[in-house]
Scaffold this motif. Structure first.
Motif, PDB file in Angstrom:
ATOM      1  N   PHE A  23       2.317  -5.139  14.210  1.00 15.15           N
ATOM      2  CA  PHE A  23       1.617  -5.900  13.173  1.00 15.15           C
ATOM      3  C   PHE A  23       2.059  -7.352  13.299  1.00 15.15           C
ATOM      4  O   PHE A  23       3.067  -7.657  13.937  1.00 15.15           O
ATOM      5  CB  PHE A  23       1.904  -5.354  11.772  1.00 15.15           C
ATOM      6  CG  PHE A  23       3.354  -5.379  11.367  1.00 15.15           C
ATOM      7  CD1 PHE A  23       3.909  -6.492  10.750  1.00 15.15           C
ATOM      8  CD2 PHE A  23       4.175  -4.278  11.587  1.00 15.15           C
ATOM      9  CE1 PHE A  23       5.243  -6.524  10.373  1.00 15.15           C
ATOM     10  CE2 PHE A  23       5.507  -4.288  11.208  1.00 15.15           C
ATOM     11  CZ  PHE A  23       6.044  -5.417  10.614  1.00 15.15           C
ATOM     12  N   ASP A  24       1.279  -8.252  12.712  1.00 16.87           N
ATOM     13  CA  ASP A  24       1.626  -9.663  12.794  1.00 16.87           C
ATOM     14  C   ASP A  24       2.004 -10.198  11.418  1.00 16.87           C
ATOM     15  O   ASP A  24       1.987  -9.478  10.420  1.00 16.87           O
ATOM     16  CB  ASP A  24       0.477 -10.476  13.404  1.00 16.87           C
ATOM     17  CG  ASP A  24      -0.831 -10.339  12.623  1.00 16.87           C
ATOM     18  OD1 ASP A  24      -0.794  -9.877  11.458  1.00 16.87           O
ATOM     19  OD2 ASP A  24      -1.884 -10.705  13.174  1.00 16.87           O
ATOM     20  N   ALA A  25       2.360 -11.483  11.376  1.00 21.61           N
ATOM     21  CA  ALA A  25       2.799 -12.080  10.115  1.00 21.61           C
ATOM     22  C   ALA A  25       1.699 -12.025   9.065  1.00 21.61           C
ATOM     23  O   ALA A  25       1.970 -11.801   7.875  1.00 21.61           O
ATOM     24  CB  ALA A  25       3.239 -13.526  10.352  1.00 21.61           C
ATOM     25  N   ALA A  26       0.452 -12.209   9.485  1.00 25.84           N
ATOM     26  CA  ALA A  26      -0.652 -12.190   8.526  1.00 25.84           C
ATOM     27  C   ALA A  26      -0.748 -10.837   7.822  1.00 25.84           C
ATOM     28  O   ALA A  26      -0.995 -10.773   6.612  1.00 25.84           O
ATOM     29  CB  ALA A  26      -1.964 -12.512   9.241  1.00 25.84           C
ATOM     30  N   GLU A  27      -0.543  -9.757   8.566  1.00 29.70           N
ATOM     31  CA  GLU A  27      -0.619  -8.424   7.957  1.00 29.70           C
ATOM     32  C   GLU A  27       0.522  -8.214   6.970  1.00 29.70           C
ATOM     33  O   GLU A  27       0.346  -7.611   5.912  1.00 29.70           O
ATOM     34  CB  GLU A  27      -0.592  -7.349   9.038  1.00 29.70           C
ATOM     35  CG  GLU A  27      -0.783  -5.939   8.488  1.00 29.70           C
ATOM     36  CD  GLU A  27      -0.910  -4.875   9.557  1.00 29.70           C
ATOM     37  OE1 GLU A  27      -0.949  -3.684   9.203  1.00 29.70           O
ATOM     38  OE2 GLU A  27      -0.957  -5.245  10.754  1.00 29.70           O
ATOM     39  N   LEU A  28       1.705  -8.730   7.301  1.00 32.46           N
ATOM     40  CA  LEU A  28       2.825  -8.603   6.374  1.00 32.46           C
ATOM     41  C   LEU A  28       2.503  -9.292   5.056  1.00 32.46           C
ATOM     42  O   LEU A  28       2.671  -8.709   3.971  1.00 32.46           O
ATOM     43  CB  LEU A  28       4.090  -9.204   6.987  1.00 32.46           C
ATOM     44  CG  LEU A  28       5.285  -9.180   6.029  1.00 32.46           C
ATOM     45  CD1 LEU A  28       6.139  -7.950   6.269  1.00 32.46           C
ATOM     46  CD2 LEU A  28       6.128 -10.436   6.143  1.00 32.46           C
ATOM     47  N   PHE A  29       2.015 -10.539   5.124  1.00 31.35           N
ATOM     48  CA  PHE A  29       1.712 -11.278   3.892  1.00 31.35           C
ATOM     49  C   PHE A  29       0.547 -10.636   3.132  1.00 31.35           C
ATOM     50  O   PHE A  29       0.484 -10.726   1.902  1.00 31.35           O
ATOM     51  CB  PHE A  29       1.408 -12.738   4.219  1.00 31.35           C
ATOM     52  CG  PHE A  29       2.626 -13.557   4.537  1.00 31.35           C
ATOM     53  CD1 PHE A  29       3.503 -13.934   3.536  1.00 31.35           C
ATOM     54  CD2 PHE A  29       2.909 -13.943   5.836  1.00 31.35           C
ATOM     55  CE1 PHE A  29       4.649 -14.687   3.815  1.00 31.35           C
ATOM     56  CE2 PHE A  29       4.034 -14.694   6.144  1.00 31.35           C
ATOM     57  CZ  PHE A  29       4.910 -15.067   5.129  1.00 31.35           C
ATOM     58  N   ALA A  30      -0.359  -9.991   3.851  1.00 33.52           N
ATOM     59  CA  ALA A  30      -1.491  -9.331   3.191  1.00 33.52           C
ATOM     60  C   ALA A  30      -1.025  -8.183   2.303  1.00 33.52           C
ATOM     61  O   ALA A  30      -1.728  -7.780   1.368  1.00 33.52           O
ATOM     62  CB  ALA A  30      -2.484  -8.823   4.234  1.00 33.52           C
ATOM     63  N   HIS A  31       0.166  -7.638   2.578  1.00 37.40           N
ATOM     64  CA  HIS A  31       0.715  -6.528   1.783  1.00 37.40           C
ATOM     65  C   HIS A  31       1.531  -7.010   0.580  1.00 37.40           C
ATOM     66  O   HIS A  31       2.070  -6.192  -0.169  1.00 37.40           O
ATOM     67  CB  HIS A  31       1.589  -5.627   2.657  1.00 37.40           C
ATOM     68  CG  HIS A  31       0.802  -4.677   3.521  1.00 37.40           C
ATOM     69  ND1 HIS A  31       0.123  -5.089   4.647  1.00 37.40           N
ATOM     70  CD2 HIS A  31       0.588  -3.343   3.414  1.00 37.40           C
ATOM     71  CE1 HIS A  31      -0.461  -4.046   5.199  1.00 37.40           C
ATOM     72  NE2 HIS A  31      -0.211  -2.975   4.476  1.00 37.40           N
ATOM     73  N   ALA A  32       1.626  -8.325   0.403  1.00 37.91           N
ATOM     74  CA  ALA A  32       2.421  -8.857  -0.710  1.00 37.91           C
ATOM     75  C   ALA A  32       1.866  -8.367  -2.044  1.00 37.91           C
ATOM     76  O   ALA A  32       0.663  -8.349  -2.274  1.00 37.91           O
ATOM     77  CB  ALA A  32       2.407 -10.381  -0.677  1.00 37.91           C
ATOM     78  N   GLY A  33       2.769  -7.944  -2.921  1.00 39.59           N
ATOM     79  CA  GLY A  33       2.384  -7.503  -4.253  1.00 39.59           C
ATOM     80  C   GLY A  33       2.015  -6.044  -4.351  1.00 39.59           C
ATOM     81  O   GLY A  33       1.912  -5.501  -5.456  1.00 39.59           O
ATOM     82  N   THR A  34       1.794  -5.396  -3.206  1.00 48.14           N
ATOM     83  CA  THR A  34       1.420  -3.976  -3.217  1.00 48.14           C
ATOM     84  C   THR A  34       2.385  -3.109  -2.427  1.00 48.14           C
ATOM     85  O   THR A  34       2.339  -1.884  -2.538  1.00 48.14           O
ATOM     86  CB  THR A  34       0.007  -3.783  -2.632  1.00 48.14           C
ATOM     87  OG1 THR A  34      -0.018  -4.215  -1.262  1.00 48.14           O
ATOM     88  CG2 THR A  34      -1.019  -4.575  -3.427  1.00 48.14           C
ATOM     89  N   ASP A  35       3.242  -3.735  -1.643  1.00 47.24           N
ATOM     90  CA  ASP A  35       4.164  -3.004  -0.769  1.00 47.24           C
ATOM     91  C   ASP A  35       5.577  -3.518  -1.025  1.00 47.24           C
ATOM     92  O   ASP A  35       5.879  -4.675  -0.716  1.00 47.24           O
ATOM     93  CB  ASP A  35       3.766  -3.217   0.693  1.00 47.24           C
ATOM     94  CG  ASP A  35       4.554  -2.356   1.664  1.00 47.24           C
ATOM     95  OD1 ASP A  35       5.797  -2.430   1.643  1.00 47.24           O
ATOM     96  OD2 ASP A  35       3.925  -1.617   2.444  1.00 47.24           O
TER      97      ASP A  35
END
Length: 334
Positions: free
Chosen positions: A224-236
């Motif tokens: 996964f890339d950095a964008a995917e990590l930030f996309a999970h913010a607040g839910t993961d």
């Protein structure tokens, strides 16, 4: 009419813009930065994107008076090349820039700067606020800074001042930077290294996550890339934990900059910050007052978005030819 070109050579994309003598942008182009096989492929992309911008502007490259370049580093200014860029594959050891660009425009004036210095000049020339003491920080594939003190840009004798991404923030050196050394700011917080840092944190503090972890020992890189990590913010919860840790390292780095240079403003750009402004800037601003002994500056997003470096490269070309900052710089943005 005189014309000027600016080039933003990044690890992911290469941009060019053409401006007239009033500093008005009249043509622009973007291409992906090749990841090999050698530095010549990168050079050819730089030349192509300048040609594309000239075509949009309705001119030919030989009409360009000066080219400014804001580039990833490290730089060899005397030779006009990039040497062993940390954020491109190892097969790319040398990227010629000044010589080929001089041949393209039929002249001998190419101004080469690191991308963060160019970002600072973009803010000071085209930006809304330009105090004499300010810093531009890029958080993207790598981490870097352009610094102005008492109105002067601090470039260093070899053009490599401001390589803050290689500032040591972790003496224990848990993470390895793209340059091969450990404990650098960039090793924890750059777009290239955030997924690796997430994997390292998971290995030490495993918890439930929707990210594809753990990574198999024989896997080719983090899936996964950095964008995917930030996309999970607040839910993961694990993604939130990684982002919290990134915020701590960014605040440490920023506090070191404040104590060293005493800026009034720190403008932040680069893809990681631009795509996640609240997740990157808020943790810094929340922590900085607790870490800084002196004046706490405003840490804010760049006013020029993703064009800050290419605007700074244009500014380098214009300033080299004797032009000064426009009275109302905002009107000259394309």
């Amino acid at each position: 009419m005189e014309y000027y070109a600016g080039v933003d050579l990044g690890a992911t994309n290469t941009r060019a813009a053409v401006a007239d003598a009033t500093a008005t942008v009249i043509g622009a182009a973007t291409r992906s930065t090749p990841q090999g096989p050698t530095g010549i492929a990168v050079t050819e992309t730089v030349l192509s994107v300048v040609r594309d911008a000239c075509e949009e502007a309705g001119i030919v490259p030989s009409e360009i008076s000066v080219v400014g370049v804001g580039s990833i580093g490290p730089l060899d200014l005397a030779a006009g090349v990039i040497e062993n860029p940390a954020n491109l594959p190892d097969t790319i050891d040398r990227i010629p820039l000044s010589g080929p660009l001089k041949s393209l425009i039929g002249g001998n004036r190419v101004v080469l700067r690191n991308d963060a210095d160019a970002g600072l000049l973009g803010e000071r020339f085209y930006g809304e606020h330009a105090p004499d003491d300010m810093i531009y920080v890029t958080i993207s594939s790598g981490v870097g800074a352009g610094v102005a003190v008492d109105g002067s840009l601090l470039s260093g004798w070899d053009g490599n001042a401001g390589e803050i991404g290689h500032m040591l923030v972790d003496p224990d050196g848990m993470m390895r930077c793209g340059c091969g050394r450990t404990g650098h700011w960039e090793a924890y917080c750059s777009g290239n290294n955030i997924p690796k840092y997430a994997q390292q944190l998971y290995d030490h503090h495993p918890m439930e996550t929707d990210l594809p972890l753990p990574v198999a020992d024989d896997a080719d890189g983090v899936p996964f890339d950095a964008a995917e990590l930030f996309a999970h913010a607040g839910t993961d919860p694990f993604a939130d934990y990684v982002i919290e840790r990134i915020g701590e390292w960014n605040a440490v780095g920023m506090a070191n900059l404040v104590h060293t240079y005493a800026p009034l403003i720190i403008n932040v750009g680069g893809a990681v910050a631009l795509n996640n402004p609240e997740l990157i800037l808020e943790p810094i601003n929340e922590r900085l007052s607790e870490m800084v002994l002196t004046n706490v500056p405003d840490v804010q997003l760049t006013t020029l978005s993703g064009d800050v470096v290419v605007h700074g490269a244009l500014a380098s070309a214009l300033l080299a030819d004797g032009h000064t900052r426009p009275d109302n710089p905002e009107q000259f943005r394309k």
